[in-house]
Design a protein around this motif. Structure first.
Motif, mmCIF file in Angstrom:
data_model
loop_
_atom_site.group_PDB
_atom_site.id
_atom_site.type_symbol
_atom_site.label_atom_id
_atom_site.label_comp_id
_atom_site.label_asym_id
_atom_site.label_seq_id
_atom_site.Cartn_x
_atom_site.Cartn_y
_atom_site.Cartn_z
ATOM 1 N N CYS A 19 0.833 -1.204 0.000
ATOM 2 C CA CYS A 19 0.000 0.000 0.000
ATOM 3 C C CYS A 19 0.866 1.251 0.000
ATOM 4 O O CYS A 19 2.023 1.215 0.361
ATOM 5 N N ARG A 20 0.293 2.372 -0.412
ATOM 6 C CA ARG A 20 1.044 3.627 -0.503
ATOM 7 C C ARG A 20 0.314 4.744 0.255
ATOM 8 O O ARG A 20 0.151 5.840 -0.236
ATOM 9 N N GLU A 21 -0.054 4.417 1.507
ATOM 10 C CA GLU A 21 -0.821 5.425 2.239
ATOM 11 C C GLU A 21 0.011 6.648 2.602
ATOM 12 O O GLU A 21 -0.517 7.715 2.824
ATOM 13 N N THR A 25 6.852 8.044 2.041
ATOM 14 C CA THR A 25 7.446 6.752 2.374
ATOM 15 C C THR A 25 7.548 5.873 1.135
ATOM 16 O O THR A 25 8.557 5.199 0.910
ATOM 17 N N GLY A 26 6.508 5.877 0.313
ATOM 18 C CA GLY A 26 6.551 5.111 -0.921
ATOM 19 C C GLY A 26 7.685 5.558 -1.823
ATOM 20 O O GLY A 26 8.373 4.726 -2.433
ATOM 21 N N VAL A 52 11.249 3.591 7.397
ATOM 22 C CA VAL A 52 10.697 2.922 8.588
ATOM 23 C C VAL A 52 10.356 3.941 9.658
ATOM 24 O O VAL A 52 9.310 3.845 10.325
ATOM 25 N N ARG A 53 11.207 4.944 9.819
ATOM 26 C CA ARG A 53 10.919 5.975 10.827
ATOM 27 C C ARG A 53 9.681 6.777 10.434
ATOM 28 O O ARG A 53 8.891 7.180 11.284
ATOM 29 N N ALA A 61 8.337 -1.378 4.227
ATOM 30 C CA ALA A 61 9.489 -0.597 4.673
ATOM 31 C C ALA A 61 10.421 -1.453 5.533
ATOM 32 O O ALA A 61 11.650 -1.407 5.387
ATOM 33 N N LEU A 62 9.847 -2.238 6.420
ATOM 34 C CA LEU A 62 10.654 -3.117 7.269
ATOM 35 C C LEU A 62 11.401 -4.149 6.438
ATOM 36 O O LEU A 62 12.574 -4.450 6.704
#
Length: 253
Positions: A19-21, A25-26, A52-53, A61-62
């Protein structure tokens, strides 16, 4: 003998399908993936760590951080990141596959690798990458099981026609006592990928120790030394091979 088949390359695609909420981050994950592909592992780790942060609840991300940690030589941290991802998404194929691959890097954790890979197969039955990794793990535990998996993979004609498959099947056949068949497959691997140093070394060892033809093995050992001279991770094998070449040449004098 070292077996090579691996499904690592497919993983980055899996990770970016999440997902790209959080748009930033994406973008960080895409950037980290590009850095990994370019071999910029330290930068990729820094980027993934920032992702991750930004979004500590994002499984992709993890997992991206786990891959970057592994590539920078910290398998302990990589496993911690993957286990953290598993807490969030235990039914994720990418999570179980990543855990299986990380556990498979150490013989002491082969049982955990097989457990994770079984979970991955339950989620995605018949997945090529998982079956390949299972075969690699079983090669060190129960070669007959590895050969069964490889026979199953034979139906994948694109895979079965490749040098890597021939190498893997050849090793499993040798370990199961099928010396003639194993030698044929290892020879095919060299014919299909003559510049692959691992395939070359495996075939040389077959000629040397199974076919009892050390003189025939010598040229392949020497070719291996040439192919591997600038490759990381081959120091131990190069030293062994150089010593074996000297021994064979000494017998011929």
């Amino acid at each position: 003998m070292k077996c090579l088949l691996s499904g690592i390359a497919a993983l980055a695609v899996l990770l970016l399908a999440g997902c790209r909420e959080a748009r930033d981050t994406g973008e960080l994950l895409e950037q980290s993936s590009r850095q990994l592909a370019a071999g910029k592992y330290t930068q990729a780790l820094a980027t993934a760590d920032l992702a991750v942060r930004n979004a500590p609840g994002r499984v992709d991300a993890l997992l991206m951080r786990a891959i970057a940690q592994e590539r920078t030589g910290r398998p302990d941290l990589a496993l911690s990141s993957a286990l953290e991802a598993e807490k969030l998404a235990p039914a994720s194929f990418a999570v179980q596959y990543t855990l299986g691959r990380l556990y498979a890097a150490d013989r002491k954790t082969y049982p955990q690798a097989l457990m994770a890979l079984s979970k991955a197969l339950a989620i995605r039955p018949g997945d090529r990458n998982v079956l390949i990794l299972q075969a690699n793990v079983y090669m060190g535990l129960r070669p007959a099981y590895a050969m069964q998996i490889l026979k199953q993979l034979q139906r994948d004609t694109a895979l079965a026609s490749g040098a890597g498959y021939c190498n893997e099947l050849g090793v499993s056949q040798l370990l199961c006592g099928k010396v003639r068949d194993g030698g044929v497959q290892l020879n095919l691997a060299v014919m299909r990928a003559p510049r692959n140093p691992v395939f070359r070394l495996n075939y040389a060892r077959y000629l040397d120790f199974y076919a009892k033809q050390p003189t025939a093995a010598l040229v392949h050992y020497q070719t291996y030394l040439g192919l591997s001279q600038n490759l990381a991770g081959h120091d131990h094998f190069r030293k062994w091979t150089a010593a074996r070449c000297s021994e064979i040449q000494g017998r011929r004098r």
